[in-house]
Scaffold this motif. Structure first.
Motif, mmCIF file in Angstrom:
data_model
loop_
_atom_site.group_PDB
_atom_site.id
_atom_site.type_symbol
_atom_site.label_atom_id
_atom_site.label_comp_id
_atom_site.label_asym_id
_atom_site.label_seq_id
_atom_site.Cartn_x
_atom_site.Cartn_y
_atom_site.Cartn_z
ATOM 1 N N TYR A 91 -17.702 0.711 -0.457
ATOM 2 C CA TYR A 91 -16.798 0.276 -1.288
ATOM 3 C C TYR A 91 -16.520 1.455 -2.465
ATOM 4 O O TYR A 91 -15.431 1.749 -3.044
ATOM 5 C CB TYR A 91 -16.997 -0.911 -2.199
ATOM 6 N N ASP A 150 -14.345 3.893 -1.042
ATOM 7 C CA ASP A 150 -13.158 3.593 -0.931
ATOM 8 C C ASP A 150 -12.369 3.616 -2.158
ATOM 9 O O ASP A 150 -11.204 4.091 -2.390
ATOM 10 C CB ASP A 150 -13.212 2.151 -0.466
ATOM 11 N N ARG A 169 -26.404 -0.733 13.256
ATOM 12 C CA ARG A 169 -26.560 -1.846 13.743
ATOM 13 C C ARG A 169 -26.346 -1.857 15.199
ATOM 14 O O ARG A 169 -26.595 -2.971 15.993
ATOM 15 C CB ARG A 169 -25.411 -2.642 13.286
ATOM 16 N N ARG A 186 -15.206 -9.023 -3.169
ATOM 17 C CA ARG A 186 -15.692 -9.306 -1.768
ATOM 18 C C ARG A 186 -17.356 -8.844 -1.763
ATOM 19 O O ARG A 186 -17.930 -9.477 -0.846
ATOM 20 C CB ARG A 186 -14.724 -8.132 -1.006
ATOM 21 N N TYR A 199 -30.451 -13.951 4.908
ATOM 22 C CA TYR A 199 -31.715 -13.190 4.627
ATOM 23 C C TYR A 199 -32.561 -13.708 3.844
ATOM 24 O O TYR A 199 -33.783 -13.342 3.715
ATOM 25 C CB TYR A 199 -31.410 -11.582 4.678
ATOM 26 N N TYR A 202 0.695 -1.074 0.119
ATOM 27 C CA TYR A 202 0.123 0.098 -0.023
ATOM 28 C C TYR A 202 0.888 1.079 -0.028
ATOM 29 O O TYR A 202 0.334 2.348 -0.248
ATOM 30 C CB TYR A 202 -1.018 -0.244 1.069
#
Ligand code: NDP
Length: 472
Positions: free
Chosen positions: A405, A408, A369, A440, A452, A325
């Protein structure tokens, strides 16, 4: 001993795919380290030379690496400010994780002693509380004991600050930080070695773990696959959580330290660091600081709740993140790039947009959550599921199914742009990260569908795009 062989579908191409990745990932990391310092800096093509063992193995690098791990472990073990609870496990229990923001607590006490609760400290507290509320972190102002500090900064952030203080002290007494850049190859080698040995020990430990402690996917019975994916979900030595420690501490903080060393080295080579180097350092420090500040949020991510702790995460956390990175900063040290102020401003704006989406989406889901009746999320539209949990269908999570995402990926682009467009190499992170997040996302969809069922189908109908609105 736990029974062998779970019925979870094999991922990453099964044992063959896992074996290939265990060779390919370290080989790619060393390839990038070698080409970043070479003249042509070609992403595709052979590295300029193949290093011999004498270039890879250095007792000094081993000592430095072990000291680094020991230092970060010591920071992890500092007294806990509060304990956060993880997600419910198979046996209905929940693990507890230290969030030891002693530094925050000490700071707040200092300020209270100085200005009084209604004076400076009061306004600092209010300011911090507001700042935390803005980024969506739960803030509860109750008092100022270490157990219930009003601040939300995680112990990882404290580790970052303590590391910065130590490094600052070292540099002020003449520590040649720039020399670290000369040791990247042997350091990456010992980090890889450590990841292999550590994963082997984790695998052996997992053979003795009870069935309830195993990860959903890492106990197929095939040793290569299970070694790669990780058999045990949350391996611990007493209360020391190996995965939680590795996820955010040595690798992430190591990444910004390597970036800083590259900046210092550039200043030595060229009198002052370039604007491009400042941007790359600044953006990535913001990203790492944010992850550590919101350390508690890692407890609801796939890495903690679903994936076992094996070679994939051990190598990823300890070696891949710090040495791969930091590629843009490595590239810039050897290939300086001019950057005009208007271009730099546009790149900063792009990074800010990415960060706004990333942080907004992650905080919204974490707040929801933790407490669905929290006023910041209580007005959002939801779908009920058979499990009793709900899914958000408005706000960030009503825009696409993985807004975090998207943010990101926008940031990943902003990190590469300061390196110009003459080489593909600095865009490696963007390319790899796109592939990683697409894969992912598909894994997460599969898991959510299992969890679910019909409610997930309904969510997909209401929110048809996965990551990029109207495109993907
Ligand atoms: P997410 O934080 O995206 O979590 C996915 C989970 O969120 C699902 O399994 C589901 O779990 C829950 N969820 C999904 N949709 C909804 C919804 N509509 N409403 C409520 N809950 C929902 O997972 P990751 O761990 O993949 O990502 C965390 C962050 O880390 C991201 O920002 C990602 O970009 C970043 N990341 C960075 C990496 C790097 O190397 N830089 C690598 C990997 C990730 P449940 O319902 O059980 O709560």
């Amino acid at each position: 001993m736990a029974p062998q062989g779970s019925r979870a579908p094999l991922e990453f191409g099964g044992p063959l795919g896992a074996a290939a990745l265990m060779l390919l990932l370290p080989a790619t990391m060393f390839h990038l380290l070698l080409v970043a310092r070479s003249g042509p800096a070609r992403l595709l093509g052979l590295p300029p030379y193949l290093p011999g063992l004498e270039a890879l193995w250095s007792p000094g690098a081993l000592l430095l690496w072990l000291t680094w791990l020991g230092l970060q472990a010591a920071f992890y073990l500092l007294p806990a400010r509060k304990m956060a609870e993880g997600q419910e496990l198979k046996d209905k229990s929940r693990l507890r994780y230290p969030i030891n923001g002693a530094w925050d607590w000490a700071l707040s006490r200092e300020l209270h002693g100085w200005g009084g609760a209604s004076g400076l400290a009061g306004s600092v507290t209010t300011w911090r509380a507001r700042a935390c509320a803005c980024v969506g972190v739960g803030v509860e102002v109750k008092g100022h004991s270490p157990q219930d500090s009003p601040y939300a900064g995680g112990s990882g952030f404290q580790a970052l600050v303590l590391t910065a203080l130590l490094v600052g002290l070292g540099v002020s007494v003449g520590l040649p930080l720039g020399m670290l850049t000369e040791m990247l190859l042997p350091l990456a080698f010992v980090a890889t070695l450590t990841a292999f040995i550590f994963s082997l020990l984790l695998y052996l430990k997992a053979l003795l773990a009870p069935a309830s402690a195993l990860a959903p996917g890492g106990n197929s019975g095939n040793p290569v696959y299970d070694f790669f994916l990780g058999r045990e979900l949350n391996p611990r030595i007493c209360s020391f959580d190996c995965k939680y420690f590795c996820e955010l501490r040595p690798g992430l903080i190591g990444w910004v330290l390597i970036n800083l060393a590259l900046l210092v080295q550039e200043a030595e080579f060229r009198e002052s660091p370039s604007l491009a180097m400042w941007l790359v350092n600044g953006f990535q420090l913001l990203y790492v600081g944010d992850a550590l500040w919101h350390e508690e949020a890692v407890l609801t991510t796939m890495d903690i709740t679903h994936d076992g702790f094996g070679f994939m995460l051990a190598f990823g956390d300890l070696a891949w993140v710090p040495f791969t990175y930091s590629l843009q900063a490595q590239f810039l040290l050897h290939h300086p790039q001019p950057l005009a102020l208007p271009t730099a401003s546009a790149i900063c704006l792009l990074n800010a947009v990415g960060y706004y989406i990333f942080r907004g989406a992650n905080s919204q889901k974490n707040t929801f959550r933790k407490n669905p009746s929290d006023p910041r999320v209580a007005g959002l539209e939801t779908i009920s599921t058979a499990t009793g949990r709900q899914l958000l269908v408005s706000g960030w999570w009503g825009m696409v199914r993985h807004p975090n995402y998207l943010g990101d990926l926008i940031m990943a682009l902003a990190w590469s742009l300061p390196c110009g467009v003459s080489h593909l190499l600095p865009y490696f992170y963007l390319l790899y990260f796109t592939a990683l997040l697409v894969h992912r996302e598909a894994r997460d969809e599969q898991q959510c569908l299992q969890k679910y069922g019909l409610a997930w189908h309904e969510y997909c109908r209401r929110v048809p795009y996965r990551i990029v609105p109207y495109i993907y």
